[in-house]
Write an enzyme that holds these catalytic residues in place. Sequence first.
Site, PDB file in Angstrom:
ATOM      1  CB  CYS A 103      -4.868  -3.762   1.140  1.00  0.00           C
ATOM      2  SG  CYS A 103      -3.459  -2.661   1.087  1.00  0.00           S
ATOM      3  CG  HIS A 105      -6.704   1.160   1.671  1.00  0.00           C
ATOM      4  ND1 HIS A 105      -6.078   1.623   2.801  1.00  0.00           N
ATOM      5  CD2 HIS A 105      -5.886   0.189   1.165  1.00  0.00           C
ATOM      6  CE1 HIS A 105      -4.931   0.979   2.968  1.00  0.00           C
ATOM      7  NE2 HIS A 105      -4.796   0.099   2.011  1.00  0.00           N
TER       8      HIS A 105
END
Lengths: 360, 360, 360, 360
Positions: C156, C250
Amino acid sequence: METQERKRIPVAVLGATGMVGQRFIELLQDHPWFELVGLGASEKHNGRPYAEVTAWRLTGSDMPVGAAQMPVVACTPEALPDVKVVFSALPGEIAGEIEQAFAQAGVAVFSNAKNYRMAPDVPLLIPEVNANHIAAVAQQRKQRGWPGFIITNANCATTPLVMALKPLQLAFGVTKVLITTLQSISGAGYPGLPSYDILDNAIPYISGEEEKLECETQKMLGEWREGQGFVDAPIVVSAHCNRVATREAHLECASIELGRNDVSPEEIIAAWENYRPASQQAQLPTAPEHTLIYRHELDRPQTLRDRDAGHGMTVTLGRLRRCPILSYKFVMLGHNTIRGAAGGSILNAEWCVQQGLLPL
Amino acid sequence: METQERKRIPVAVLGATGMVGQRFIELLQDHPWFELVGLGASEKHNGRPYAEVTAWRLTGSDMPVGAAQMPVVACTPEALPDVKVVFSALPGEIAGEIEQAFAQAGVAVFSNAKNYRMAPDVPLLIPEVNANHIAAVAQQRKQRGWPGFIITNANCATTPLVMALKPLQLAFGVTKVLITTLQSISGAGYPGLPSYDILDNAIPYISGEEEKLECETQKMLGEWREGQGFVDAPIVVSAHCNRVATREAHLECASIELGRNDVSPEEIIAAWENYRPASQQAQLPTAPEHTLIYRHELDRPQTLRDRDAGHGMTVTLGRLRRCPILSYKFVMLGHNTIRGAAGGSILNAEWCVQQGLLPL
Amino acid sequence: METQERKRIPVAVLGATGMVGQRFIELLQDHPWFELVGLGASEKHNGRPYAEVTAWRLTGSDMPVGAAQMPVVACTPEALPDVKVVFSALPGEIAGEIEQAFAQAGVAVFSNAKNYRMAPDVPLLIPEVNANHIAAVAQQRKQRGWPGFIITNANCATTPLVMALKPLQLAFGVTKVLITTLQSISGAGYPGLPSYDILDNAIPYISGEEEKLECETQKMLGEWREGQGFVDAPIVVSAHCNRVATREAHLECASIELGRNDVSPEEIIAAWENYRPASQQAQLPTAPEHTLIYRHELDRPQTLRDRDAGHGMTVTLGRLRRCPILSYKFVMLGHNTIRGAAGGSILNAEWCVQQGLLPL
Amino acid sequence: METQERKRIPVAVLGATGMVGQRFIELLQDHPWFELVGLGASEKHNGRPYAEVTAWRLTGSDMPVGAAQMPVVACTPEALPDVKVVFSALPGEIAGEIEQAFAQAGVAVFSNAKNYRMAPDVPLLIPEVNANHIAAVAQQRKQRGWPGFIITNANCATTPLVMALKPLQLAFGVTKVLITTLQSISGAGYPGLPSYDILDNAIPYISGEEEKLECETQKMLGEWREGQGFVDAPIVVSAHCNRVATREAHLECASIELGRNDVSPEEIIAAWENYRPASQQAQLPTAPEHTLIYRHELDRPQTLRDRDAGHGMTVTLGRLRRCPILSYKFVMLGHNTIRGAAGGSILNAEWCVQQGLLPL
């Protein structure tokens, strides 16, 4: 106390690797009366040093050097042979049998677990609230044939509530308590609450907590009557428990009905501020300078700002005002892993020393 | 409604740059009945485009393209000449005079400010709760000589409470309400609460909030009587308001006393689940499919998980259980900047359209 | 695509009860090409309905009604007989054997697990980055004798990085990347990070993450050469990974060295804004309108404000400026459980349909 | 130091009501060398007691009793007549003129403001880093004709960086530094960051911060050469600054290029652990036992767990490993309002006492 300072009582912590266990170890460091000589946890650790098997979770301190090298042994009296007192931070699933085994082996058990809290011969003790409940210990030992004994401390949310109520009960009587809590994540232990569940969230439910608040309050504010046992206080308690995203301390909003209609706010605050129970006068090592502090600011107590009052042993009160439904409402705050857990248990043991119950 | 869809009513937002103003703009985007044609804010912006003078704070969306290019003008009827309806997100310090000026100029004002909420001829309106309070508008216009009028919506914490109580009041009567809130930071507007005050904290005080909860509830659950005015509901409310570190939605824990002693939990839940007031049946554009949702899970509603129910317009209920002191206790949750502010005002305006009060 | 819409490909989710599994189920709801017909998880669930064995963790939605009643079966081809495609959200400890079993049984596996990511014949695929890496599938099937195949998606944190780098690599070359991440708690799955570890904290370490960022980037920006296999891109990557208290997405700060010295900021932004790879032009159902968005505000992208761009499938860029050490620095943000996990896998499967690789 | 302990130097705090001002007051309480005798802030306070005009924001302490009763006066030498030293927590907008006025009046000014940091005759001082920069004071006084002087401390994010770099610069040389910060909300002062901006968010921008990190590092690691002035260190710094939802301390991830290629990790750690500059050996009252601590755990330092090391005066290091692009990477953490602000200034003043520069 001179002699006790010279020769401290050897104690152990059961459930030493968990969060409350760590608090016990932190608070027992350099204790004037107790010397930490043993650490009990899961058998699998098999004597390995505490530092090897434990990730220290507390944020205000590093792992005490003394504990770090101590072997972690099984939670049995045999594995902890010279111990006179154990502080139990065991989970409820296993606390019952283990604590009994220690009491049978002649050890004084100060437990943070829920198992024996409501037992009819076990004190649910806060020295400033129901110091004389330790009288139940004699009957407990006789009935159960234990050379040792078990004394428990209250649930972390019950603790500040009964400490706030006790002076009012003494002065005016208390008949009803409606309480809503905002409890910190550390109350769920470690790992406890997943961060994904609580960040930007509030959860209006904590399993079993409301029941504990309701029945523990009645027991603790009740009486121990020789030959009759514990008699609940005639106080109706209704609780609503919430989890919020704070690290330590439980904030609690209460509406209460007093036994008299003519009590002024000034009298209530005076009852809190002047409260000096025997245990407080005894100046026990872990007792705070003030059992209760009343903050006069409009927006206090606050979880973050008041939790460390009295090194986490003081309960902070505030916002006293009339309640249109019951008599008064106010706010209280107590540190859940210090006053409401490890610190409370250590204070209980100190009270037993002071009262001559320890060493056995 | 065919014609209204073809020719929408021109509306403006007052206090367009603040957080509630932004919500108005977001929710009015592509509205089938209202066309956003004007943005009012501080005079100093002096006609500059909205995008130039506003930092968009809402996180689920970017600034609507239509609004971005719109000039920001003063909050006067002269500066917003063709507007039939204004939605006011003005702060209380200035809302009073400005809203009056618009009503005097023949504009219908739907206000989120507190100034006129308790006025004896101004409806404090939630269509699902007290739809018929709009009858006060006729007297308001007559008495004050206004060609326009003012309708207010309730405080963001009062809104979910009265929505939860109304079906119970209708079915069983409600006499007492003890309520403790856990309110989100967005309730304080922007910049609102400094992060240093609330991160890892809970604050047991919100200025003026408890009073609003107590008196607004009585007005909204009361009656409008022709010739007599608003008559408060005979309900005693006691509130305790807390701020917690959540972004949106207020979680509220209530204990209530019902007018009858024999009500079962099933009846209460049925009263909530079957509640279909006239305004709900009218299928207004901003009305949610369900006014109220009862969640049967043990730990719901939760601030994070339930706030977007019905696009923020549904109030979510849960945890109904008996209260040892009053009759029952339960938990409710409402989105404070949607249902409790901008969305509520728009729904009020829609109800006025549906009832033929708009356009004037 | 007309026919596919009429007859959708039957798919299953493996690891259906976890957080990424839940995202798969959410995103597959009403999918035009794929029909969710099976849910695999631990054998112990033994065919019980999904709603009975799963606590829904996602906050933007309730559990889809279709999935709620579906039986949860073992993760074996036999238990999921009619499935042509599986989306795997299995943990690395068990993903290897299970995914292989499905490939051997003729099923196309789109995996979110790390096990096969670096295998020399398994594509680590993002259609907008290395669409032609699916050529490796032919060799994979031949070499391994699988009637099915496995395609993985990237870590990710790697995902937004390679998406940001690809247009620059094409236009100017990229030789060095120094990247520091601020990753959300959902990246650790559920229960994942204890709240006590991350509230009011930042943790400068995520196990294995830096290594993944460094090697996955080289593979994905490298080439597939027939007869030779994957050839890493000659890019040196140095990563520093941090965990912060955000729920989703993120945020990543990069300094990069380009292959040319004379590139202007405008050229870089143009490369990003004009990037329209073949997969983008194919208008796959899960593809966002914009693969990359560049925000010109000084303080964007932000985790909270930009994570839902393109329904979580767009990577948002910003703050491009010269780096005194390498060539340029900038910030990027990608949604970790959508683009960086479930959404990415579904897009991979859509690309395979579009390229005629599916149904097998 | 005997005499100094008996007769302490009278000092005042400028900007006493703000967050850094409060830290000064907290840290000066019971200081062995300095006696707090004056509090300066906005003129409007007009001599009213500090407790009346200040809401105490610090969470680890209550307002010191001594300060509470002290009158808050204007920030002029006339209003603070007997003061030998002022600690300035003034905002940059007004610090320049006020600090100059005090220096002209013969007072030693230790400033936390940015105004004079880069001035060619003003030390930007951390005793453990560039203790000999105080030599610039002589020239400053001569050139400017000031009987007093100004010494500044570094930006709160620069401070831990230069403290980590100094021992490496001495031992191996440092040529390049790429640094990414995760900075706490208290760095923005009070009210500072609105909670709505940072809860569940990370923001990749802090106005002016990257520039400060880049140029302050060069000045502080550079030299003071008599007759020539400050000569920047030949170190290229590239900074990326982020704001995250932590209360105190800045976490910083650095990649550095050393002056030599053959340095082992053990040598670097030894350089840090053995670092004992003259100021450290002088055992100043506010100096921590260890200037630098290296944590060997994989996931340390952490913002929450390490910020109070050395009462907030120690910088904690960790995660040293090779960087594939520069030489090494590592993580550091420093308390921003103690070491990076008030504590740093007080240490600077102590160093001046120790070096005979004070009292003037």
